[in-house]
Design an enzyme around this catalytic site. Sequence first.
Site: not given
Length: 293
Positions: A94, A169, A237
Amino acid sequence: MKIGFIGLGIMGKPMSKNLVKAGYDVIVSNHSQAAADELVAMGASAKSNADIGKECDVIITMVQNSPQVRNAVLGSDGIIATAKPGTVVIDMSSIDPVETRKIGEELAKKGIDMLDAPVSGGEPKAIDGTLSVMCGGKKELFDTYKEVLSKMASSVTYVGELGAGNIAKLANQIVVAVNIAAVSEALMLARKAGADPELVYQAIRGGLAGSTVMDAKAPMILAHNYKPGFRIELHIKDLTNALNAAHSVTCPVPLTGQVMEMMQALRADGYEKDDHSALAKYYEKITNMKIGK
């Protein structure tokens, strides 16, 4: 088909195991020796990234973030120096979709195609092979490798051109983060107002407020169980990438920014290794009350 798999972390290890169980010839990166040994014991082999580039038709990367993908693919010990034209890289990490496209452009110069195929579902679904995969890249490549992806997932969806998988995502991670925060806030309201949060959860989960996130995370919050399926530091993140991507296209994301600050507060308190359901701890701190019993 010989498949290379780089990245044997909390997600990559069970995902690669499912490929071996499905009968594929798998070569894993030997950077994580203990994890590589587990795969070798199942019938895989372990070699360097450069060897994987040389020997494999398709190479899957499942690492932490954009710099790690770039290093594994384009770095001095990366696959680009040895991979032959026609090789396909499927990045299941990701990462920032802008970086995905940049890496894809560099690979294309060598005749190497790329798909971005990030996943959702966390470690439990990685183990049982029921992840959700959102994929970007050439449609014909997706059609060719959908069966491979399906050995690791119960849902494999084509989203669009390269980078679209990671855009999906990031959208997913925004919804999950805001949902966990909302569940935590609602359950704390129940506690502070004198109702049983467990009963409130049972009362609302079957209505419009109910969600997969609520059913996965509310029981953890009520039990004070923050064993990580997906760590706060990893969600930070992802939200960093979401904010960067949003700002690059001038898209305001105020709720994302607010939940990011809540997660940053939790990291400052030393909870970054906890499951992201520990967003509940933010509310417990500011109210000086536990949500669960």
